[in-house]
Scaffold this active site. Structure first.
Site, PDB file in Angstrom:
ATOM      1  N   ASP A  40      14.705   0.836  10.122  1.00 49.80           N
ATOM      2  CA  ASP A  40      13.852  -0.092  10.865  1.00 49.80           C
ATOM      3  C   ASP A  40      13.113   0.732  11.907  1.00 49.80           C
ATOM      4  O   ASP A  40      13.727   1.268  12.845  1.00 49.80           O
ATOM      5  CB  ASP A  40      14.711  -1.177  11.535  1.00 49.80           C
ATOM      6  CG  ASP A  40      13.845  -2.221  12.247  1.00 49.80           C
ATOM      7  OD1 ASP A  40      12.679  -1.928  12.571  1.00 49.80           O
ATOM      8  OD2 ASP A  40      14.368  -3.329  12.479  1.00 49.80           O
ATOM      9  N   TYR A  84      -2.988  -7.454  16.388  1.00 50.42           N
ATOM     10  CA  TYR A  84      -3.160  -6.557  15.236  1.00 50.42           C
ATOM     11  C   TYR A  84      -4.417  -5.696  15.377  1.00 50.42           C
ATOM     12  O   TYR A  84      -4.373  -4.468  15.225  1.00 50.42           O
ATOM     13  CB  TYR A  84      -3.235  -7.387  13.948  1.00 50.42           C
ATOM     14  CG  TYR A  84      -3.427  -6.551  12.714  1.00 50.42           C
ATOM     15  CD1 TYR A  84      -2.423  -5.696  12.285  1.00 50.42           C
ATOM     16  CD2 TYR A  84      -4.615  -6.603  11.978  1.00 50.42           C
ATOM     17  CE1 TYR A  84      -2.593  -4.915  11.145  1.00 50.42           C
ATOM     18  CE2 TYR A  84      -4.786  -5.831  10.846  1.00 50.42           C
ATOM     19  CZ  TYR A  84      -3.774  -4.989  10.434  1.00 50.42           C
ATOM     20  OH  TYR A  84      -3.937  -4.215   9.314  1.00 50.42           O
ATOM     21  N   ASN A 115       2.231   4.451   7.447  1.00 48.78           N
ATOM     22  CA  ASN A 115       1.627   3.283   6.789  1.00 48.78           C
ATOM     23  C   ASN A 115       2.259   1.963   7.207  1.00 48.78           C
ATOM     24  O   ASN A 115       1.583   0.937   7.225  1.00 48.78           O
ATOM     25  CB  ASN A 115       1.749   3.468   5.270  1.00 48.78           C
ATOM     26  CG  ASN A 115       1.566   2.162   4.520  1.00 48.78           C
ATOM     27  OD1 ASN A 115       0.450   1.682   4.361  1.00 48.78           O
ATOM     28  ND2 ASN A 115       2.664   1.558   4.073  1.00 48.78           N
ATOM     29  N   ILE A 175       0.833  -1.203   0.000  1.00 42.28           N
ATOM     30  CA  ILE A 175       0.000   0.000   0.000  1.00 42.28           C
ATOM     31  C   ILE A 175       0.870   1.257   0.000  1.00 42.28           C
ATOM     32  O   ILE A 175       0.601   2.225  -0.726  1.00 42.28           O
ATOM     33  CB  ILE A 175      -0.938  -0.015   1.229  1.00 42.28           C
ATOM     34  CG1 ILE A 175      -1.964  -1.152   1.102  1.00 42.28           C
ATOM     35  CG2 ILE A 175      -1.654   1.326   1.378  1.00 42.28           C
ATOM     36  CD1 ILE A 175      -2.813  -1.374   2.349  1.00 42.28           C
TER      37      ILE A 175
HETATM   38  P1  NDP Z   1       3.157  -5.003   3.218  1.00 43.84           P
HETATM   39  O1  NDP Z   1       3.624  -6.116   4.081  1.00 43.84           O
HETATM   40  O2  NDP Z   1       2.951  -5.240   1.774  1.00 43.84           O
HETATM   41  O3  NDP Z   1       4.140  -3.753   3.423  1.00 43.84           O
HETATM   42  C1  NDP Z   1       4.478  -3.371   4.710  1.00 43.84           C
HETATM   43  C2  NDP Z   1       5.434  -2.223   4.638  1.00 43.84           C
HETATM   44  O4  NDP Z   1       5.819  -1.884   5.980  1.00 43.84           O
HETATM   45  C3  NDP Z   1       6.711  -2.589   3.888  1.00 43.84           C
HETATM   46  O5  NDP Z   1       7.129  -1.485   3.129  1.00 43.84           O
HETATM   47  C4  NDP Z   1       7.695  -2.860   4.997  1.00 43.84           C
HETATM   48  O6  NDP Z   1       9.003  -2.523   4.588  1.00 43.84           O
HETATM   49  C5  NDP Z   1       7.242  -1.895   6.074  1.00 43.84           C
HETATM   50  N1  NDP Z   1       7.663  -2.321   7.393  1.00 43.84           N
HETATM   51  C6  NDP Z   1       7.245  -3.385   8.107  1.00 43.84           C
HETATM   52  N2  NDP Z   1       7.922  -3.467   9.258  1.00 43.84           N
HETATM   53  C7  NDP Z   1       8.806  -2.431   9.266  1.00 43.84           C
HETATM   54  C8  NDP Z   1       9.797  -1.986  10.174  1.00 43.84           C
HETATM   55  N3  NDP Z   1      10.047  -2.626  11.326  1.00 43.84           N
HETATM   56  N4  NDP Z   1      10.512  -0.898   9.852  1.00 43.84           N
HETATM   57  C9  NDP Z   1      10.302  -0.240   8.692  1.00 43.84           C
HETATM   58  N5  NDP Z   1       9.374  -0.616   7.795  1.00 43.84           N
HETATM   59  C10 NDP Z   1       8.650  -1.703   8.082  1.00 43.84           C
HETATM   60  O7  NDP Z   1       1.817  -4.468   3.905  1.00 43.84           O
HETATM   61  P2  NDP Z   1       0.562  -3.688   3.294  1.00 43.84           P
HETATM   62  O8  NDP Z   1       0.996  -2.775   2.241  1.00 43.84           O
HETATM   63  O9  NDP Z   1      -0.492  -4.666   3.031  1.00 43.84           O
HETATM   64  O10 NDP Z   1       0.107  -2.866   4.597  1.00 43.84           O
HETATM   65  C11 NDP Z   1       0.450  -1.510   4.783  1.00 43.84           C
HETATM   66  C12 NDP Z   1      -0.397  -0.987   5.929  1.00 43.84           C
HETATM   67  O11 NDP Z   1      -1.772  -1.161   5.608  1.00 43.84           O
HETATM   68  C13 NDP Z   1      -0.166  -1.726   7.241  1.00 43.84           C
HETATM   69  O12 NDP Z   1      -0.204  -0.808   8.307  1.00 43.84           O
HETATM   70  C14 NDP Z   1      -1.352  -2.676   7.311  1.00 43.84           C
HETATM   71  O13 NDP Z   1      -1.687  -3.005   8.625  1.00 43.84           O
HETATM   72  C15 NDP Z   1      -2.428  -1.855   6.644  1.00 43.84           C
HETATM   73  N6  NDP Z   1      -3.526  -2.641   6.077  1.00 43.84           N
HETATM   74  C16 NDP Z   1      -3.307  -3.547   5.069  1.00 43.84           C
HETATM   75  C17 NDP Z   1      -4.365  -4.262   4.555  1.00 43.84           C
HETATM   76  C18 NDP Z   1      -4.202  -5.242   3.450  1.00 43.84           C
HETATM   77  O14 NDP Z   1      -5.166  -5.978   3.168  1.00 43.84           O
HETATM   78  N7  NDP Z   1      -3.070  -5.318   2.774  1.00 43.84           N
HETATM   79  C19 NDP Z   1      -5.737  -4.103   5.083  1.00 43.84           C
HETATM   80  C20 NDP Z   1      -5.840  -3.120   6.129  1.00 43.84           C
HETATM   81  C21 NDP Z   1      -4.774  -2.428   6.592  1.00 43.84           C
HETATM   82  P3  NDP Z   1      10.259  -3.542   4.602  1.00 43.84           P
HETATM   83  O15 NDP Z   1       9.738  -4.906   4.377  1.00 43.84           O
HETATM   84  O16 NDP Z   1      11.130  -2.997   3.510  1.00 43.84           O
HETATM   85  O17 NDP Z   1      10.841  -3.338   5.939  1.00 43.84           O
END
Ligand code: NDP
Length: 271
Positions: free
Chosen positions: A76, A168, A103, A28
């Site tokens: 991170d 969550y 996000n 997203i």
């Molecule tokens: P993804 O797993 O596709 O992406 C998650 C993102 O968060 C990645 O860019 C990842 O980067 C980053 N991230 C995770 N942990 C860390 C960390 N410790 N430090 C820095 N960056 C971090 O998830 P989505 O795109 O699906 O979700 C994005 C948001 O939307 C979230 O908050 C999720 O809860 C919310 N959401 C998603 C839904 C869905 O159906 N997909 C539905 C409802 C809400 P990297 O891996 O490079 O660290």
């Protein structure tokens, strides 16, 4: 009247604006960063995965009308020093901040009966919640200057959580409350704070890990499809724009009208 119409017309032109989207290395956040770039913004692409960040940055540059290469920051968000560096690097590079999109998040399956539940719970809260608070704390002086705004990404699970996502669902409900309280505190400084609650969004790893989960959701969705990252990005652009100049402390569901029923909730998030 002409000024009024002009402001509405130019509401979604982000030329000269700086937009920081956490978790923009994929999913997203990637979609949000790309749409802001397309609308002229200078964006910050960040996450932990270096090669993903580089790949998204190249796409962002292509989409940018001015072909601007975005700032790329590997960070991170569970580490305070990384959050501090993320904000400092952004200000050093661009000199301002207009929009902060909180996000980044993780959404593992869990129950309170899991052996490792407490450490698991800590991980969810340290990723989904704590960085938002620290980022707003560090960014607010710059957002005050730019009369900017914050968009926090929650979830439909923050309103109606599945039984299999205790940590969550709780983290995402807290995100909504955080946004509302921050809107109260920061509104008088000219900073708006809003939340988006996405429904099921087809991001790469959901498609790969929860095979069939998205199909389960479609019959529960009046609009009969699941979301794409662009659907969430459009809502983010609206909330960040002048078109939403009098909107703060609220949340927008972008879920196609999703009507959870209990079996669907169980199936959706059970591996
Ligand atoms: P993804 O797993 O596709 O992406 C998650 C993102 O968060 C990645 O860019 C990842 O980067 C980053 N991230 C995770 N942990 C860390 C960390 N410790 N430090 C820095 N960056 C971090 O998830 P989505 O795109 O699906 O979700 C994005 C948001 O939307 C979230 O908050 C999720 O809860 C919310 N959401 C998603 C839904 C869905 O159906 N997909 C539905 C409802 C809400 P990297 O891996 O490079 O660290």
């Amino acid at each position: 009247m002409i000024d009024y119409l002009a402001s509405a017309q130019h509401g979604k032109n982000f030329t000269g604006k700086v937009v920081l989207v956490t978790g923009s290395s994929t999913g997203i956040g990637e979609g949000i960063a790309k749409l802001f770039a397309l609308l002229g913004a200078r964006v910050v692409v960040t996450g932990r995965n270096v090669s993903r960040i580089q790949s998204v940055a190249q796409d962002v540059q292509q989409l940018s009308p001015q072909k601007l290469m975005p700032l790329q920051v590997v960070a991170d968000l569970r580490v305070d020093a990384d959050i501090e560096r993320l904000v400092k690097t952004t200000i050093d590079a661009y000199g301002r901040l207009d929009v902060l999109v909180n996000n980044a998040g993780i959404y593992p399956v869990d129950t309170i009966r899991d052996d490792n539940f407490m450490s698991h719970c800590d991980d969810v809260f340290q990723t989904n919640l704590r960085p938002m608070v620290k980022l707003v704390n560090l960014a607010s002086p710059y957002l005050q200057k730019s009369k900017g705004n914050v968009i926090d990404i929650s979830s439909v699970a923050g309103i109606d959580p599945p039984a299999t996502q205790l940590a969550y669902g709780t983290s995402k409900a807290t995100v909504m409350q955080l946004s509302r309280v921050l809107a109260l505190e920061l509104g008088p400084l000219g900073i708006r704070v809003n939340t988006i609650n996405p429904g099921a969004v087809a991001v790469q790893h959901i498609v790969e890990e929860f095979a069939g989960a998205l199909d389960v959701v479609v019959p529960q969705t009046p609009l009969r499809r699941y979301a794409l990252p662009l659907d969430i990005a459009k809502a983010a652009v609206f909330l960040a724009s002048d078109d939403a100049a009098f909107i703060t402390g609220t949340n927008i569901l972008v879920d196609g009208g999703l009507e959870w029923n209990y079996p669907a909730k169980i199936q959706c998030y059970t591996r």
